[in-house]
Design a protein around this motif. Structure first.
Motif, mmCIF file in Angstrom:
data_model
loop_
_atom_site.group_PDB
_atom_site.id
_atom_site.type_symbol
_atom_site.label_atom_id
_atom_site.label_comp_id
_atom_site.label_asym_id
_atom_site.label_seq_id
_atom_site.Cartn_x
_atom_site.Cartn_y
_atom_site.Cartn_z
ATOM 1 N N UNK A 69 28.137 30.279 55.065
ATOM 2 C CA UNK A 69 28.158 30.326 56.534
ATOM 3 C C UNK A 69 29.587 30.220 57.062
ATOM 4 N N UNK A 70 30.543 30.699 56.258
ATOM 5 C CA UNK A 70 31.942 30.543 56.674
ATOM 6 C C UNK A 70 32.337 31.479 57.814
ATOM 7 N N UNK A 71 31.406 32.348 58.267
ATOM 8 C CA UNK A 71 31.721 33.169 59.440
ATOM 9 C C UNK A 71 30.780 32.836 60.604
ATOM 10 N N UNK B 270 36.161 39.883 53.354
ATOM 11 C CA UNK B 270 35.739 38.737 54.175
ATOM 12 C C UNK B 270 36.154 37.399 53.555
ATOM 13 N N UNK B 271 36.360 37.355 52.223
ATOM 14 C CA UNK B 271 36.901 36.127 51.617
ATOM 15 C C UNK B 271 38.255 35.831 52.254
ATOM 16 N N UNK B 272 39.077 36.885 52.358
ATOM 17 C CA UNK B 272 40.432 36.700 52.895
ATOM 18 C C UNK B 272 40.410 36.419 54.395
ATOM 19 N N UNK B 273 39.509 37.112 55.099
ATOM 20 C CA UNK B 273 39.386 36.898 56.546
ATOM 21 C C UNK B 273 38.954 35.455 56.811
ATOM 22 N N UNK C 71 40.057 29.862 58.518
ATOM 23 C CA UNK C 71 40.053 28.435 58.179
ATOM 24 C C UNK C 71 41.468 27.856 58.321
ATOM 25 N N UNK C 72 42.427 28.622 57.826
ATOM 26 C CA UNK C 72 43.825 28.158 57.877
ATOM 27 C C UNK C 72 44.271 27.988 59.325
#
Ligand code: CTP
Length: 411
Positions: free
Chosen positions: A185-187, A392-395, A400-401
């Protein structure tokens, strides 16, 4: 869906005519590597046969609360604890009513009370039953309690009426179930806008200029973002590939239409991904009537279309992340780096075309992911779904950063 641990779905089949479609749902879930435990109510067993579900899922179909020589108390609690999702399809007015008030008088309703897994209902019933205030009240209670719903749709029902009550399409139900099953659910709360497919530039009422784009990459991106719980809008040119259920899709035809649709949605998005193969040129005027052979040679004068990505990226807000694509036959990395800088992008997916298995219409891509910092990751030859995951891993990492930096600066 990410394929970490195998997932388990309890498929509750209740007594609606649409019960026969539940076999298709079971089959599609099994084909995606999901363990399916079929549960048929007594009424469902009058309409479909447990053996069908056993053959499709390879698991025993549960039909009774008190099986001889079984330990029902432990069995239904164990399944309730173990399941990752309860999918009730079709869901009758009766099961909705029981679930809403907590009646536990058979295996399915008892186990529904015992589970804390997400529950997805696909209602199917006669329109009058669906519209009855009792059913509407039960739906409201269940939604408020966090249950998920898909459908019902409107159409011709088995009873001959036309109206709301038809179960949603089995493949849409499966898509929704897969989204709920994916633990990522990171997006969440991230609004993603994607352009996809080719555009068509009309020459006359029957002819157009276009390209070989299939829309597969845009579809893979939309599905991946959805699995990670983003709000996804796709602005798509004409494409045969179906967008996943849950994605808002705006269909357009020409580059101008795509540019206008993007311009109205751009400021609302957090992430913009330009995966469309926009036709760079269009005829300088469109003929009103079909050009006949007898009219002689057809000479076209082409003018440039707007650069959608390049134009929008100039309006980029500080929180927005922009991803572009570059499909090149030669000097891939040099052209890609130049585009990333010129178009003011955060990431660019460089795609080698003109080699087997990579390019328009293929299922795989020979890809590199370039970042504005100067870093280039060689992704190798990958399925488009995996390329979407890597993007999307990078996005997600960048979001997060940025969130962490904002949090620290507001301390
Ligand atoms: N793009 C766009 N609008 C256009 C052309 C391209 O939004 N009119 C986007 C594409 O979706 C892609 C990126 O820009 O993300 C690069 O597309 P590409 O066709 O490779 O680049 P162009 O700028 O058109 O350059 P060229 O065709 O000359 O290589």
């Amino acid at each position: 869906m990410t394929n970490s641990a195998p997932r388990e779905v309890v498929l509750g089949v209740t007594g609606s005519i649409a019960a026969y479609k539940a076999a298709e749902i079971a089959s599609q879930l099994v084909q995606r590597g999901i363990k399916v435990t079929p549960v048929l109510t007594t009424a469902a067993c009058e309409l479909v046969c447990p053996a069908t579900f056993e053959a499709i899922t390879g698991n025993k179909a549960i039909t009774r609360l008190f099986e001889p020589l079984s330990n029902p108390e432990i069995e239904h609690i164990a399944v309730a604890n173990r399941a990752d999702l309860f999918l009730i399809a079709p869901a009758t007015a009766n099961i909705l009513a029981k679930a809403a008030v907590g009646i536990a008088d058979d295996w399915l309703s008892t186990t529904l009370l015992a589970t804390r897994a997400p529950v997805l209902f696909a209602p199917a019933m006669n329109t009058l039953m669906y519209e009855h205030p009792a059913t509407q009240e039960n739906l409201r209670i269940l939604k408020q309690r966090g249950c998920h719903f898909i459908g019902p749709e409107s159409g011709r029902l088995a009873c001959g009426t036309v109206g709301a009550g038809r179960m949603a399409d089995p493949s849409h139900i499966v898509e929704f179930a897969l989204t709920l099953l994916d633990p990522r659910n990171d997006l969440r709360n991230v609004r993603v806008l994607i352009t996809s497919g080719p555009t068509r530039e009309p020459i006359d009422p029957v002819r157009f200029i276009s390209n070989r784009s299939s829309g597969k990459m845009g579809t893979a991106l939309a599905r991946e973002a959805l699995f990670r719980k983003a709000h996804v809008t796709v602005i798509s040119g004409p494409s045969e590939v179906a967008m996943p259920y849950g994605v808002e899709v705006l269909y357009v035809e020409t580059a101008e239409e795509m540019a206008q649709a993007c311009a109205t949605r751009f400021s609302e998005c957090d992430v913009f991904i330009a995966a469309a193969a926009v036709a760079d040129y269009k005829p300088d005027h469109v003929l009103d009537t079909k050009h006949k052979r007898s009219d002689g040679p057809l000479r076209l004068s082409l003018v440039e279309n707007p650069d959608i990505l390049g134009t929008l990226a100039q309006r980029k807000a500080p929180h927005q992340i922009i991803v572009g694509f570059a499909a090149e036959t030669d000097n891939l990395l040099a052209h890609a780096r130049e585009k990333l800088t010129k178009k003011n992008l955060d990431f660019l997916l460089a795609n080698q075309i003109g080699i087997p298995q990579s390019g328009f219409g293929t299922s795989t891509v020979r890809a590199y992911l370039l970042h504005a910092s100067g870093e280039t990751a060689d992704l190798g030859l990958l399925p488009k779904e995996t390329v979407a995951e890597r993007i999307f891993d990078r996005v997600a990492e960048l979001i997060k950063k940025r969130t962490a930096t904002q949090g620290a600066s507001s301390l």
